[in-house]
Scaffold this motif. Structure first.
Motif: not given
Length: 344
Positions: A266-273
């Motif tokens: 969830e953290r990676l998805s949010h930051e990359i998005s």
């Protein structure tokens, strides 16, 4: 066969962060490793194994709450089960149907055994095109349908009601491949074998034990009995069976690390998005699929910094400019994220 290309396994230096193969980045602590070593040393490797009497099926039932009425077949990885489920329906003019893009071994095995293969394109956002799938089923009447749930290599979850609609209309075997089911909010495991033509397939590979090569299929007595007729009698080995039983005895350790990966996903998805021009597709697996403006630059910069991820670009037109990022440890993810932010 000469026109086919062998599945390529990347040769990766030891000092690379390996985030390309959707493996769990954690290993047992030393105390559990020592205990496992003792059990492996006591395995009767001078004898042929009897997978049906190994006790592993009972542990799978207990850990994953599998119905008593369902039968379990063990495979030397899910790949072997995919192969033999395909062989099970192999006869002249039989058809295998799968979604596209999805796991390449569905098509590979269908063509290997001389079956017709029908692929149903996903929507542009990698969701399931139910109308197209139902039309293809009505037209081709497939003997076997594969649905990766969640999908690989996209990670995108399909609507449960759409998958159920396919199960309801299918006249052949429907295999729900839940290789990444441990990371998903939904599962068909409790329905395996009900109806009779529904088979659910899972693996230990994605939850920390890829090296064991141990997959399992759950289905009705009717289908599993026929599958047992063609599976090799000694397809498993004592070391894998022993290690798998040991792993399931410590499922609390596995679950703890799965939860870490879920939070990291969830953290990676949010930051990359948040990056300009980048699309992150919703994932229910232990990886995320990301579309970048310049996929080659991102891939090469990560590789230059000793981080290997999976380049999907070039494997299928729908995956143009896409990379698949396996979720690693928080430290590995921070390194990968920093390079991506510098590059995009």
């Amino acid at each position: 066969m000469q026109a086919k290309i062998a599945y390529e396994i990347a040769d990766i230096p030891d000092d690379f962060n390996k985030l390309d193969a959707t493996e769990l980045p954690y290993t047992f602590p030393e105390s559990l490793q020592s205990e496992l070593a003792k059990q492996l040393a006591q395995s009767p490797i001078n004898r042929y194994p009897n997978p049906a009497k190994s006790g592993l099926q009972n542990q799978l039932r207990q850990v994953f709450t599998i119905l008593k009425s369902a039968h379990i077949a063990l495979g030397n990885g899910s790949d072997e089960l995919i192969q033999f489920l395909t062989l099970l329906v192999a006869q002249p003019n039989a058809t295998v149907l799968a979604l596209n893009p999805s796991f390449v071994m569905y098509q590979h095995n269908a063509e290997l055994f001389g079956l017709n293969f029908v692929s149903v394109p996903l929507n542009i956002d990698f969701t399931l095109n139910l109308a197209a799938a139902l039309d293809a089923i009505a037209q081709h009447k497939p003997a076997l349908i594969f649905i990766a749930y969640p999908n690989n290599p996209t990670g995108v979850p399909f609507a449960r009601e759409d998958v159920q609609a396919i199960i309801d209309v299918a006249t052949g075997i429907v295999v729900i491949d839940e290789a990444y089911g441990a990371f998903s909010a939904d599962s068909f495991l409790s329905q395996a074998g009900q109806p009779e033509h529904l088979v659910v397939m899972r693996t230990l590979s994605k939850i920390g034990f890829a090296g064991l090569r141990l997959g399992y299929a759950i289905g009705s007595e009717c289908v599993m009995r026929e599958l047992a007729k063609i599976l090799p009698p000694y397809n498993m080995n004592w070391l894998s069976l022993t290690a798998a039983k040991f792993a399931l005895q410590h499922y609390d350790w596995i679950e703890e690390h799965i939860n870490i990966l879920l939070a990291e996903r969830e953290r990676l998805s949010h930051e990359i998005s948040q990056l300009v021009g980048v699309t992150v597709y919703p994932s229910q697996a232990n990886f995320i699929t990301v579309k970048f403006p310049d996929v080659d630059n991102v891939f090469n910069q990560l590789k230059k910094n000793k981080i290997l991820i999976k380049k999907l670009h070039g494997s299928h037109p729908a995956l143009k400019q896409c990379l698949r990022l396996t979720i690693g440890t928080p430290e590995q993810n921070n390194q990968m994220l920093a390079i991506i932010k510098q590059t995009v």
